[in-house]
Design an enzyme around this catalytic site. Structure first.
Site, short mmCIF file in Angstrom:
data_model
loop_
_atom_site.label_atom_id
_atom_site.label_comp_id
_atom_site.label_asym_id
_atom_site.label_seq_id
_atom_site.Cartn_x
_atom_site.Cartn_y
_atom_site.Cartn_z
N GLY A 50 0.79 -1.34 0.10
CA GLY A 50 -0.05 0.04 0.05
C GLY A 50 0.80 1.28 -0.01
N CYS A 51 2.03 1.16 -0.23
CA CYS A 51 2.93 2.33 -0.45
C CYS A 51 3.43 2.53 -1.66
CB CYS A 51 4.18 2.12 0.40
SG CYS A 51 3.87 2.14 2.22
N GLN A 52 3.39 3.90 -2.21
CA GLN A 52 3.73 4.31 -3.52
C GLN A 52 5.36 3.81 -3.81
OE1 GLN A 52 2.78 8.35 -4.28
NE2 GLN A 52 1.15 7.59 -5.50
#
Length: 135
Positions: A50-52
């Protein structure tokens, strides 16, 4: 005088910075200094979803203290991870559960200077660290 970095020392150093450009440079410096997760531990098992940016975190327990290691491919994110390491590494589960990292980030005036995406990402990472440390 102790050379151990503490949340209070980070706050003092942040307050010495003349502007946000200096604060970002300081964050990047902290990231380079504290984000030392070896490449061989930067695996899918340790990757935060869920992190860019790519973010890897490991938590281990040693003598009732949590050992936190992290790394990222993004300089500012590495700096934010370094802040988490400063707050949580070599601390007890109790400390991690009770340390108000959101209030500390407010004191650092970080929250209003992060992009919404980055703020959500770091909040997600903090929640995961707190969750894992309770297991």
């Amino acid at each position: 005088m102790s050379s151990i970095m503490t949340p209070q020392k980070v706050l003092q150093n942040f307050q010495r910075c003349a502007n946000w450009e200096d604060k970002y440079l300081y964050l990047i410096e902290l990231g380079d200094r504290f984000c030392l997760l070896p490449v061989n531990e930067q695996t899918n098992d340790h990757k935060i979803r869920g992190c860019q940016s790519s973010v890897w975190i490991t938590l281990t327990q040693n003598n009732n203290l949590i050992r936190l290691a992290a790394n990222s491919d993004a300089a500012i994110v590495k700096g934010l991870l370094a802040l988490m390491i400063i707050a949580y590494d070599q601390q007890s589960r109790q400390h991690i559960a009770t340390f108000n990292i959101d209030a500390w980030f407010e004191q650092l005036q970080l929250t209003q200077h992060l992009t919404p995406t980055r703020a959500i990402g770091i909040a997600t990472i903090i929640k995961q660290v707190q969750l894992i440390s309770r297991e």
